[in-house]
Design an enzyme around this catalytic site. Sequence first.
Site, PDB file in Angstrom:
ATOM      1  N   ASP A 130      57.951 -48.053 -49.829  1.00  0.00           N
ATOM      2  CA  ASP A 130      58.987 -47.334 -50.571  1.00  0.00           C
ATOM      3  C   ASP A 130      58.216 -46.233 -51.280  1.00  0.00           C
ATOM      4  O   ASP A 130      57.454 -46.504 -52.214  1.00  0.00           O
ATOM      5  CB  ASP A 130      59.664 -48.254 -51.585  1.00  0.00           C
ATOM      6  CG  ASP A 130      60.749 -47.523 -52.356  1.00  0.00           C
ATOM      7  OD1 ASP A 130      60.541 -46.347 -52.724  1.00  0.00           O
ATOM      8  OD2 ASP A 130      61.808 -48.119 -52.606  1.00  0.00           O
ATOM      9  N   HIS A 131      58.382 -45.002 -50.848  1.00  0.00           N
ATOM     10  CA  HIS A 131      57.471 -43.964 -51.333  1.00  0.00           C
ATOM     11  C   HIS A 131      57.595 -43.729 -52.840  1.00  0.00           C
ATOM     12  O   HIS A 131      56.699 -43.175 -53.454  1.00  0.00           O
ATOM     13  CB  HIS A 131      57.629 -42.664 -50.537  1.00  0.00           C
ATOM     14  CG  HIS A 131      58.826 -41.846 -50.893  1.00  0.00           C
ATOM     15  ND1 HIS A 131      60.075 -42.119 -50.420  1.00  0.00           N
ATOM     16  CD2 HIS A 131      58.966 -40.752 -51.687  1.00  0.00           C
ATOM     17  CE1 HIS A 131      60.928 -41.233 -50.899  1.00  0.00           C
ATOM     18  NE2 HIS A 131      60.289 -40.383 -51.672  1.00  0.00           N
TER      19      HIS A 131
ATOM     20  N   HIS B 229      64.814 -47.264 -53.816  1.00  0.00           N
ATOM     21  CA  HIS B 229      64.119 -46.502 -54.866  1.00  0.00           C
ATOM     22  C   HIS B 229      64.618 -46.860 -56.283  1.00  0.00           C
ATOM     23  O   HIS B 229      63.823 -47.129 -57.178  1.00  0.00           O
ATOM     24  CB  HIS B 229      64.305 -45.002 -54.662  1.00  0.00           C
ATOM     25  CG  HIS B 229      63.932 -44.512 -53.294  1.00  0.00           C
ATOM     26  ND1 HIS B 229      62.904 -45.049 -52.571  1.00  0.00           N
ATOM     27  CD2 HIS B 229      64.449 -43.518 -52.521  1.00  0.00           C
ATOM     28  CE1 HIS B 229      62.798 -44.409 -51.407  1.00  0.00           C
ATOM     29  NE2 HIS B 229      63.733 -43.488 -51.352  1.00  0.00           N
TER      30      HIS B 229
HETATM   31  C1  BG6 Z   1      64.483 -40.799 -49.121  1.00  0.00           C
HETATM   32  C2  BG6 Z   1      65.939 -40.622 -48.805  1.00  0.00           C
HETATM   33  O1  BG6 Z   1      64.133 -42.153 -49.080  1.00  0.00           O
HETATM   34  O2  BG6 Z   1      64.221 -40.288 -50.424  1.00  0.00           O
HETATM   35  C3  BG6 Z   1      66.339 -39.166 -48.906  1.00  0.00           C
HETATM   36  O3  BG6 Z   1      66.210 -41.099 -47.495  1.00  0.00           O
HETATM   37  C4  BG6 Z   1      65.957 -38.608 -50.258  1.00  0.00           C
HETATM   38  O4  BG6 Z   1      67.740 -39.004 -48.690  1.00  0.00           O
HETATM   39  C5  BG6 Z   1      64.498 -38.910 -50.571  1.00  0.00           C
HETATM   40  O5  BG6 Z   1      66.176 -37.205 -50.232  1.00  0.00           O
HETATM   41  C6  BG6 Z   1      64.173 -38.535 -52.003  1.00  0.00           C
HETATM   42  O6  BG6 Z   1      62.788 -38.607 -52.181  1.00  0.00           O
HETATM   43  P1  BG6 Z   1      62.064 -37.696 -53.270  1.00  0.00           P
HETATM   44  O7  BG6 Z   1      60.644 -38.119 -53.208  1.00  0.00           O
HETATM   45  O8  BG6 Z   1      62.296 -36.271 -52.868  1.00  0.00           O
HETATM   46  O9  BG6 Z   1      62.729 -38.009 -54.576  1.00  0.00           O
END
Ligand code: BG6
Length: 497
Positions: free
Chosen positions: A185-186, A248
Amino acid sequence: MSTDQRVPDGAALVVIGATGDLANRKLFPAIASLAHRGQLPSNFSLVGVARTEFGDAEFTDSVFASIRAVDPAAEAAFRALMPRIRYVAGMFDEAATWNTLRAVLDGCDAEHGACGNRLMYLSTLPQFFEAAINGLSEAGLARDPEGGYTRVIIEKPFGTDLESGRELNTFIHQHLDERQIFRIDHYLGKETVQNVLALRFANAIFEPIWDRRYVDHVQITVAESIGVEHRGTFYEQAGTLRDIVQNHALQVLSLVAMEPPASFGADEVRDEKVKVLKSIEHMNTFDVGLGVVRGQYTSGEVGGETVNGYLDEEGVSPTSTTETFIAMRLAIDNWRWAGVPFYLRAGKRLGKRVTEVALRFKSVPHLALPTTAIDSMEPNTLVLRIQPDEGVRLEFGAKVPGSGFEVRTVGLDFSFREGFTEVAPEAYERLLLDALVGDATLFIREDEVDVAWQIVQPMLDAINSGSVPVHPYKAGTWGPYASDELLDAHFDHWRTL
Ligand code: BG6
């Protein structure tokens, strides 16, 4: 300069789905950046697997083009790797693909000294997960090779609901042990998300007030100004609940609300996260109707530009009821948080891109000052700004200079950019390095996925039964009015961002 000096042992990184968006926008630039920082071992190989009919040279060129587009400075450092980039073209459901991969990996061990260590990154569309894991397994690539390791990084979505999430976990476990699985989960790779742990557990002043006695409620916002872009078809099946909340937003919530772990071991931290997620009250259909608000953007203006509504986006049905915004009130039934609502809101095409956690504290028990003196004062708020402008802000009342006695809210601000000279690694960079050294702390364990789906499933059921309408909101605003009503009931309001 980074303080992280870890350099993993030699290994082969296999990117399955190597011509896709994630690989090109995030993974290759992250690897190049690790090379740039001196955090890739000299005996490192990169192997791409995908359906496109590339040879090694064409694949290598495409990897370099992706790196150049994101981080030209890292390109030179990555050049040393050039002779150690390989490509396997093939269908994921054909044994030949995986047998070829095995031969290529044996070559990496023999020629590049990859030491039998293999990190497989499944960056394909989810419908190919099973074929890829099956293929790896049948080719004997799911086991740890002698003297080395096999680890597999899996991208979200981990299923589309509780049942499919469980099926996926069961399937994966037929081929891999949990210790080999790194569910990514980034958000957990973001510095400021990790800073939630530092702020709470490295400082004595916050933890004593981090509970129901002092905190009135918590607001978690994951706002994006972009729309669904070219991912309309995917988004139609997902919606914000699956795309952001199940993973997230609940991950961030778990770090904010968990108990201090006994140590920073992967299992100790994840045990505490699971414990708090298990304490989130499961809604019944009636609660969902009252505690969850969905929205969908219509055309409007974002950043001075006129943008389409969701229904006009490519790949979206003109009668779609998929949500692009969701807000909810969650209750955590435990000793620390009983009675403290956690409000989450997430959405696309909102006023601006901002992710933050705000802890709103209770008002003073007795206000001796005349109420006229505090007209422009809000309760104390501690804001953890996750992105952009990463930092921490404490809002409190201060006397306005002058002969009267007026109190106004002011802020004490800490900015990561100004406070540190060290450069934060990108989320994927950090997480790839963790996986290479075998640290699973910032990856999602099987039971975390399961408990997150348990929280979301009643909401999906209520949505499927048609009892949670989707309200339109104009692009560039902060979601439908109905989401404000969630907080009205609590005599409060969403923070203006
Ligand atoms: C991803 C979603 O996991 O996270 C996207 O699939 C979203 O829809 C993105 O735009 C948001 O990531 P960040 O790092 O830009 O907040």
